[in-house]
Every structure is written in C-alpha cells, then in structure tokens.
Design a protein around this motif. Structure first.
Motif, mmCIF file in Angstrom:
data_model
loop_
_atom_site.group_PDB
_atom_site.id
_atom_site.type_symbol
_atom_site.label_atom_id
_atom_site.label_comp_id
_atom_site.label_asym_id
_atom_site.label_seq_id
_atom_site.Cartn_x
_atom_site.Cartn_y
_atom_site.Cartn_z
ATOM 1 N N ALA A 1 -9.904 1.027 7.737
ATOM 2 C CA ALA A 1 -9.005 -0.093 7.497
ATOM 3 C C ALA A 1 -8.670 -0.822 8.793
ATOM 4 C CB ALA A 1 -7.726 0.397 6.816
ATOM 5 N N ALA B 1 -10.424 6.776 6.047
ATOM 6 C CA ALA B 1 -9.977 5.569 5.351
ATOM 7 C C ALA B 1 -9.055 4.731 6.238
ATOM 8 C CB ALA B 1 -9.263 5.950 4.054
ATOM 9 N N ALA C 1 -6.689 -6.156 1.816
ATOM 10 C CA ALA C 1 -7.168 -4.819 1.451
ATOM 11 C C ALA C 1 -7.044 -3.855 2.620
ATOM 12 C CB ALA C 1 -8.621 -4.905 0.983
ATOM 13 N N GLY D 1 0.806 -1.214 0.000
ATOM 14 C CA GLY D 1 0.000 0.000 0.000
ATOM 15 C C GLY D 1 0.837 1.260 0.000
ATOM 16 N N ALA E 1 -1.304 2.735 2.560
ATOM 17 C CA ALA E 1 -1.430 3.896 1.674
ATOM 18 C C ALA E 1 -1.810 5.153 2.434
ATOM 19 C CB ALA E 1 -2.466 3.599 0.591
ATOM 20 N N ARG E 2 -2.526 5.008 3.542
ATOM 21 C CA ARG E 2 -2.992 6.160 4.322
ATOM 22 C C ARG E 2 -2.227 6.311 5.641
ATOM 23 N NH1 ARG E 2 -5.076 6.370 0.052
ATOM 24 N NH2 ARG E 2 -7.268 6.830 -0.469
ATOM 25 N N SER F 1 -3.579 2.187 -2.752
ATOM 26 C CA SER F 1 -4.563 1.215 -2.295
ATOM 27 C C SER F 1 -4.887 0.165 -3.354
ATOM 28 C CB SER F 1 -5.847 1.935 -1.862
ATOM 29 O OG SER F 1 -5.574 2.847 -0.815
ATOM 30 N N GLN F 2 -5.246 0.576 -4.559
ATOM 31 C CA GLN F 2 -5.742 -0.359 -5.562
ATOM 32 C C GLN F 2 -4.634 -1.234 -6.140
ATOM 33 O OE1 GLN F 2 -7.906 1.906 -8.474
ATOM 34 N NE2 GLN F 2 -9.487 2.571 -7.013
ATOM 35 N N VAL G 1 -4.714 -0.523 2.409
ATOM 36 C CA VAL G 1 -5.269 0.819 2.603
ATOM 37 C C VAL G 1 -4.574 1.503 3.775
ATOM 38 C CG1 VAL G 1 -7.341 2.109 3.229
ATOM 39 C CG2 VAL G 1 -7.483 0.242 1.560
#
Length: 260
Positions: free
Chosen positions: A235, A231, A215, A115, A222-223, A120-121, A219
């Motif tokens: 998560a 977000a 996931a 991430g 990423a955050r 995220s994706q 996430v």
C-alpha cells in the motif's frame, strides 16, 4: 316643499358626507408606492456574481467551523457509533466523508479512517463514494456561486493556460490531477468548477483517478496494526507510485503551459 337639506336641519348633514368623501379620496395617497426599479436593483444585487461568491465563502467558512467543532478525527479514537454497522454505517460514513472534503479535511486522513473502520474492501467503496460525492458538491457550488465572479480574473498567462487545459482536455487533465497526490483535492475541485469543464467528465475522471490512491490508503488503514506486513508495504508503494507518475507528467507538460 322643503328640500332634503332643510328637512335634515340645514347643511350640517352635508359636511360629514363631504369630509368622508375627501378622506376616501386622500387615503390611497398615503400608502407608499413600491418602486419596481428599486426591487429590480435589489434583485440584481443579490444575484450578482460577487454576492454569490460571498455566499460561497460564507458557506465554506461555516463548514470549516463545523468540522473544527465536531472534530471528526475522534472517530478513530472513540470508534464508530455502536448503533450503526455494516452497509448503513458505510453509507453514513460516505456522506460524512463528502461533506468533510468540502470543508477542506485532507482525504488521506479520511481514507485511512475508512480502512480502519470498515476494512479494505468496504472502506474503499465508502471512501470512493465519499470522494465522488464531495467532489460533486464542491464542483456544483463553485460553478453556481463562484464561476461568474472568478473567470474575469483569469488574466495571468499561467492561469489562462491552466483554464484552457481544463476546458479543452478536462477529462485527462482531471485524471492526471487525481493521480498526482501533490494537487490538493479541494483546489482541483474549485479550479475545475471555474473552468468550462463538463460536469460528467469531471466526476468520471475523479472516480477513476482516485481509485489507486484511495485503495492504497484504505489498505494502509486496515493494516495499520501490522506495519511490516506485505499488504501494508504494498500500500505504501502504491501511494508513492502515482506521485512519481504525476510528477513525470507535470514535467512533460511544463513546456506546453509556458508556451500558451
């Protein structure tokens, strides 16, 4: 009329010919014969269950040493190599992810790294591909090199119950193991490989059961720079929820395991 021996000067010419004949006959006897039974015994020893299990342990030990020397966690501090970017970098990371899981690197660290490096994706896709790849490699190694040696050791009642559960209900059992974060990833892989669970149900359950947890960590990675963002908090909640569901399922199944 003189014979050939007399013409050649007596019997001396016969001696070298006789000696050469004796040497030609005696020479093959000096070549050591290879015993087919000895070669067969060596072949059986090298392919025996415990020899293959020893090879599995040696491969895993080598993988662990390689990870310790390479220190993949440096990617989080130093960043991804600049010559790799986009989809190529994600594919390379997925392969490295799978190999690291075989070497017992914890998946949460790898998921957070995915991430943080790719967002995220793309991070989720790369981490999920690496999860399935690593699980498949571990399952294949355990099935080919460890199953024959370890199955005769499943004599304890709890071990026989777990083996029966995986063998008869492999998909849903592995799905529950993937949803429950308390079960180590590598332990589920090798336990499934020792059982009689099929390869396809194992991979399918791994892919589906790993999506929520992977996931959530991707996430979170990423955050991570905004720990108070919605977000990131969502998560964290998604990480805790599968753990509660897995614990509840294990509590319900405890009587079935004891009864077997």
């Amino acid at each position: 009329m003189l014979d050939a021996t007399t013409r050649s000067g007596g019997t001396a010419s016969v001696l070298p010919r006789t000696a050469a004949t004796e040497l030609a006959v005696a020479a093959p006897a000096t070549v050591p014969a290879v015993s087919p039974n000895g070669a067969a015994r060596w072949g059986r020893a090298l392919l025996s269950p415990w020899a293959r299990f020893s090879l599995l342990l040696a491969l895993l030990a080598g993988a662990v040493v390689t990870v310790l020397l390479f220190e993949p966690q440096r990617l989080l501090a130093d960043g991804w190599p600049p010559q790799l970017s986009g989809g190529t970098a994600a594919v390379v990371f997925a392969v490295a992810y799978g190999l690291c899981t075989v070497a017992f690197v914890p998946r949460p660290i790898l998921n957070i790294a995915a991430g943080a490096l790719f967002g995220s994706q793309l991070g989720l896709a790369s981490a999920l591909a690496g999860t399935v790849l690593g699980a498949g490699i571990a399952f294949a190694l355990g099935r080919m090199l460890g199953q024959d040696a370890l199955r005769p050791l499943l004599r304890h009642r709890w071990l026989k119950s777990a083996d029966g559960q995986l063998s008869r209900h492999g998909f849903r059992s592995m799905l529950a193991a993937r949803l429950f974060p308390g079960v180590p990833f590598w332990a589920a892989n090798y336990c499934a490989s020792v059982s009689r669970m099929g390869y396809l149900p194992f991979l399918l359950a791994t892919a589906l059961g790993s999506i929520p947890n992977t996931a959530a960590y991707a996430v979170a990675g990423a955050r991570a720079s905004a720990p108070t963002s919605p977000a990131f908090l969502l998560a964290m909640a998604c990480i805790a929820l599968p753990a509660l569901l897995g614990a509840a399922l294990a509590w319900r199944k405890r009587h079935h395991l004891r009864a077997r």
